[in-house]
Design an enzyme around this catalytic site. Structure first.
Site, mmCIF file in Angstrom:
data_model
loop_
_atom_site.group_PDB
_atom_site.id
_atom_site.type_symbol
_atom_site.label_atom_id
_atom_site.label_comp_id
_atom_site.label_asym_id
_atom_site.label_seq_id
_atom_site.Cartn_x
_atom_site.Cartn_y
_atom_site.Cartn_z
ATOM 1 N N LEU A 1 1.040 -1.201 -0.033
ATOM 2 C CA LEU A 1 0.006 0.048 0.023
ATOM 3 C C LEU A 1 0.764 1.156 0.052
ATOM 4 C CD1 LEU A 1 -2.691 -0.807 2.535
ATOM 5 C CD2 LEU A 1 -3.137 -0.547 0.155
ATOM 6 N N ASP A 2 0.788 2.053 -1.003
ATOM 7 C CA ASP A 2 1.410 3.209 -1.033
ATOM 8 C C ASP A 2 1.456 4.133 0.566
ATOM 9 O OD1 ASP A 2 -0.552 5.216 -1.254
ATOM 10 O OD2 ASP A 2 -0.816 4.705 -3.462
ATOM 11 N N LYS A 3 2.298 5.320 0.439
ATOM 12 C CA LYS A 3 2.583 5.959 1.797
ATOM 13 C C LYS A 3 1.242 6.487 2.173
ATOM 14 C CE LYS A 3 5.146 9.529 3.958
ATOM 15 N NZ LYS A 3 6.051 10.598 3.748
#
Length: 260
Positions: A126-128
């Site tokens: 999951l991206d930041k």
């Protein structure tokens, strides 16, 4: 006193033959697959001469190794396969999905501090800026099955966008887009909640490109305000608090296995 000769030192026993059909892997990768450390950490341990394979120090991280029969020691301690474990994390926004970040940003492993765990790796990313359900495991077989594009494991996201959503927008999302030479499609999209200035959508993917949902919506002139993964396959995030982690139950793990 009579002179007593010392018996010759015993050479390390020859390694047993590998299991039929087993593919060998680099020593650093085997350390990772056994749950001892990450692959990068394994490479460093091997190069530093801290790893013995079948009684001999090996300094080549790519040295072909068979996990089923190898006798591996790190700093003099035997390495055995850790019991399989699968963790569910409710990832907070602002953490990166990696163990070590070269830019010094906080990572998801902050949420595991103080827990007695074997080495576990995230299953996908999951991206930041994204939140929600993230699995971590030392079961590499399970991770590979979940990440294999051919498995088409659905992943469900709740997405807040910066505009009201009508059926025309939903139809365009369902139709998908071409972006940077990649086809970005969805399994389904529906309206969850409508507001005067924004809306919440439920979007289900059965494939995962880098920043898939954000890129798809941006191509349609729509900004993603929040993105929360709430389900992987039949496994739901539920009411797990933000930043909390827990092991899956046996029944939950069974939901991740392919149907017979």
């Amino acid at each position: 006193m009579p002179h007593r000769t010392r018996p010759p030192s015993r050479a390390p026993a020859a390694p047993a033959p590998p299991a039929a059909g087993e593919r060998g892997h680099g020593l650093a990768r085997v350390l990772s697959k056994l749950g001892h450390c990450s692959r990068a950490q394994g490479e460093a341990l091997v190069r530093e001469g801290r790893v013995r394979l079948d009684g001999r120090i090996v300094r080549d991280p790519e040295h072909r190794t068979f996990a089923s029969t190898a006798r591996i020691e790190v700093d003099g301690h035997a390495v055995a396969a850790a019991a399989p474990i699968v963790l569910m994390l409710n990832k907070p926004r602002g953490l990166v999905t990696t163990r070590d970040d070269p830019d010094g940003r906080e990572t998801i492993y902050r949420c595991l501090e103080g827990l007695e765990l074997p080495h576990v790796s995230p299953v996908g990313r999951l991206d930041k800026a994204s939140e929600g359900l993230l699995l971590l495991t030392n079961d590499t077989g399970l991770a590979q099955r979940l990440l294999d594009p051919a498995s088409h494991v659905p992943k469900t996201y709740h997405v807040q966008i910066d505009r009201p959503a009508d059926e025309a927008l939903l139809a365009r999302i369902r139709a998908g887009v071409e972006d940077r030479g990649e086809r970005l499609g969805v399994r389904s999209a529906r309206l969850l909640r409508a507001g005067a200035r924004n809306a919440w959508l439920e979007i289900v993917l059965d494939e995962g490109r880098n920043r898939h949902v954000r890129r798809l919506l941006a191509a349609l002139g729509t900004e993603t305000l929040r993105l929360v993964r709430v389900r992987i396959g039949d496994l739901a995030l539920g009411d797990l608090p933000k930043g909390a982690v827990r092991p899956l139950t046996r029944a939950e793990r069974a939901r991740l296995e392919p149907s017979p």
